[in-house]
Design a protein around this motif. Structure first.
Motif, short mmCIF file in Angstrom:
data_model
loop_
_atom_site.label_atom_id
_atom_site.label_comp_id
_atom_site.label_asym_id
_atom_site.label_seq_id
_atom_site.Cartn_x
_atom_site.Cartn_y
_atom_site.Cartn_z
N UNK A 81 8.88 69.27 12.05
CA UNK A 81 8.97 67.83 12.34
C UNK A 81 10.39 67.36 12.61
N UNK A 82 11.35 67.91 11.87
CA UNK A 82 12.75 67.53 12.10
C UNK A 82 13.20 67.94 13.49
N UNK A 83 12.87 69.14 13.90
CA UNK A 83 13.25 69.62 15.23
C UNK A 83 12.49 68.88 16.33
N UNK A 84 11.26 68.47 16.02
CA UNK A 84 10.47 67.70 16.99
C UNK A 84 11.12 66.34 17.23
N UNK A 85 11.62 65.72 16.16
CA UNK A 85 12.31 64.44 16.32
C UNK A 85 13.57 64.60 17.17
N UNK A 86 14.29 65.69 16.95
CA UNK A 86 15.50 65.94 17.73
C UNK A 86 15.15 66.12 19.21
N UNK A 87 14.06 66.85 19.48
CA UNK A 87 13.63 67.06 20.87
C UNK A 87 13.30 65.73 21.53
N UNK A 136 12.34 58.71 8.64
CA UNK A 136 12.49 60.11 9.02
C UNK A 136 13.51 60.84 8.16
N UNK A 137 14.44 60.09 7.56
CA UNK A 137 15.53 60.72 6.82
C UNK A 137 15.52 60.39 5.32
N UNK A 138 14.56 59.62 4.88
CA UNK A 138 14.62 59.20 3.48
C UNK A 138 14.58 60.37 2.51
N UNK A 139 13.71 61.35 2.81
CA UNK A 139 13.64 62.50 1.91
C UNK A 139 14.95 63.28 1.94
N UNK A 140 15.49 63.49 3.16
CA UNK A 140 16.74 64.22 3.28
C UNK A 140 17.86 63.50 2.55
N UNK A 141 17.90 62.16 2.69
CA UNK A 141 18.96 61.40 2.04
C UNK A 141 18.82 61.45 0.52
#
Length: 587
Positions: A155-161, A447-452
């Motif tokens: 999912x992270x790479x899909x968002x970047x794409x 999209x970044x809450x978990x990462x943060x």
């Protein structure tokens, strides 16, 4: 010995593949969309008798009745296609792409790019006041999402794409590869960058730009006269940035108020949404024709379609002051009616036209008041800087818009005055943005809450969050005694010590497995979990939480040199997380 590169090869390959594949799709998509726009404009607006001006200023006015017919039917067909097959293709596509990044894991339905391409070509080709940036952004972002699925990316790479698709599409069709690449990282936030998208976006933008220019040539989007900016001009450009910021706010408010009114009206009277774009196109046509007949043809008909041809005339000094002022406001109204009613198109091109007209008018006013400081040959720079300042401010993408306009005009002397003006406009516009799906920073993105959260937890040690005054039990106490202790303290588990050494842990779940009648005689040692997993005081909260999740427990004894020094629970971790967010001013 085999030397390995200092990066993970698989990540490097993925970044390259994303950049190349998305770039190829963006370039081909830009060619197809550009061709569709050319054909639809030629046939639909050509039927109405409208021919946009060339660089000499020659153009032909449309027949009002034919124009009314073409625009209304165009809106009707657009509404029928969009609301039947892909409602998310309505309006300006960049916002939908941003929404997909933040809230949908970078997923875009496969049909959306195709529907968006057709609907936008019809909207713009029939005279709707809209641009090609939003459609190509959503089209390329959609195909970027599809590429991510084919490559089975995370999912992270899909968002970047998806983000890469936005920048590559815009950079290709506007022949502004560097600005497009930076746009992919900047457009998602009001106050932040998606830095991970930058490298693949650079690759994708170059690939897409090369493919599109092989079809359309390498000539810049605008033919811009030679200008020379001197130091004494900068204060005038700063004032221009202030004015453009104010007009930008008017544009944003008008756009979203209009969109809200259309939605409210159709919902209140339970009208079919497929009629929304047609109603907006009808009203927009009436406004354009009324201004053209009552005041000036260019001030009215200049608001049709993207409006780049009339913007080109402003750059060449062929438009009078009053016409530019009126056209700026007519363009705001026409764009709000076209896209706010559900028509398919972008807000980038209208924003540039509005900014260019405001900038040109400001430049002429300064020239009339201070002719010795602002000479007539410098006025075209005010047109271009107005484009930068107005849209750079309301898009919250000042750097990418600045670079894009320099690339679109092939004039890099605009950098210094553009920087001054867009900085002022960015401050003046504040939180006003033309892209409602933008969030302030990465922390605010779903999209970044978990990462943060994980990043913050890595900054806190267990010793800074644990409970030090630990209540313990012995292995020879009964389960009944521990149960009464739970009732009295509210704690759901206790470390078990024998001769000062941790030998186990007992929890409420352990006690529940013991029948009621046996709890007074069952010893703790018989039901406790022996040799429990522990944490060290110097562990970070991320590793402690991972241990809890993997083992399915809610607490960990904290041990140092074989001695129990505390206990850490999930509740302690949550409290520490909230504390550090408050300390950083995040909440």
């Amino acid at each position: 010995m085999v030397l390995r590169p200092p990066f993970i090869l698989s990540d490097f390959v993925k970044i390259t593949l994303i950049g190349v594949f998305v770039g190829v799709i963006a370039g081909i998509g830009a060619i197809i969309f550009h061709a569709m726009l050319e054909l639809s404009t030629h046939y639909f607006l050509g039927f109405a008798g409208f021919r946009p001006p060339d660089v000499s200023g020659e153009w032909s006015q449309p027949d009002p009745l034919k124009l009314l017919l073409v625009m209304t039917l165009g809106g009707l067909v657009c509404g029928l296609i969009v609301y039947t097959f892909a409602p998310e293709a309505e309006g300006h596509g960049t916002d939908e792409a941003i929404k997909a990044f933040h809230k949908k894991g970078g997923e875009v339905r496969a049909r959306v790019p195709i529907i968006k391409m057709i609907a936008s070509a019809i909207t713009i080709g029939t005279g709707g006041s809209a641009g090609r940036e939003g459609p190509i952004a959503q089209i390329s972002a959609g195909y970027g999402s599809i590429v991510a699925k084919i490559l089975k990316l995370t999912p992270r790479e899909r968002r970047i794409a998806l983000a890469v698709g936005i920048g590559a599409g815009v950079g290709s069709i506007f022949k502004a590869p560097l600005g497009g690449a930076i746009l992919s990282a900047e457009i998602l936030y009001k106050r932040d960058f998606e830095t991970e998208a930058l490298v693949p976006s650079l690759i994708a933008s170059i690939v897409g730009y090369t493919i599109f220019c092989a079809y359309d040539g390498y000539k810049p989007t605008f033919m811009f006269p030679e200008v020379h900016i001197l130091a004494h001009h900068i204060p005038f450009f700063i004032l221009e940035g202030l004015i453009c910021g104010v007009i930008g706010i008017i544009y944003v408010i008008t756009f979203y108020k209009t969109r809200g009114l259309f939605s409210k009206f159709f919902k209140m009277y339970n009208l079919p949404y497929i009629l929304k774009p047609a109603s907006g196109a009808l009203i927009a046509c009436l406004v354009v024709v009324a201004v053209a007949k009552i005041y000036n043809p260019i001030a009215g008909y200049g608001a049709l379609g993207m409006g780049y041809n009339f913007l080109q005339l402003a750059m060449l000094g062929l438009l009078p002051l009053s016409v530019m002022i009126v056209l700026a406001f007519v363009k705001i109204i026409a764009t709000s009616l076209t896209i706010g009613s559900g028509g398919s198109g972008g807000v980038f091109a209208p924003g540039l036209v509005i900014g260019g007209m405001v900038g040109g008018a400001v430049g002429l006013i300064f020239h009339s008041i201070f002719p010795e400081f602002v000479t007539l040959d410098v006025v075209p720079a005010f047109v271009a800087v107005g484009m930068i300042a107005l849209f750079g401010g309301i898009s919250k993408a000042p750097i990418s818009v600045l670079i894009m306009i320099c690339e679109m005009t092939k004039n890099y002397e605009l950098l210094l005055p553009g920087m001054a003006a867009v900085a002022v406009s960015y401050v003046v516009t504040g939180d006003y943005t033309i892209y409602s799906e933008q969030v302030n920073t990465r922390i605010d993105s779903p999209a970044h809450r978990y990462e943060m959260a994980i990043d913050l937890l890595e900054e806190v040690k267990v010793k800074d969050a644990m409970t030090r005054d630990v209540m313990t039990v012995t292995p020879d106490q009964t389960v009944g005694e521990v149960f009464r202790l739970i009732e009295r303290t509210g704690h759901m588990g206790f470390p078990v010590l024998e001769d000062g050494k941790l030998i186990g842990i007992i929890t409420f779940e352990d006690i529940e497995r013991v029948p009621l009648e046996e709890r007074t005689k069952t010893k703790v040692r018989d039901v406790m979990t022996p040799n429990p997993i522990t944490a060290s005081p110097d562990d970070d909260l991320k590793s402690a939480l991972e241990k809890m999740v993997i083992r399915g427990v809610g607490r960990l004894p904290v041990v140092e040199n074989g001695r129990l020094v505390g206990i850490i629970t999930k509740g302690d971790i949550i409290k520490a997380y909230v504390r550090i967010k408050r300390k950083l001013g995040i909440i």
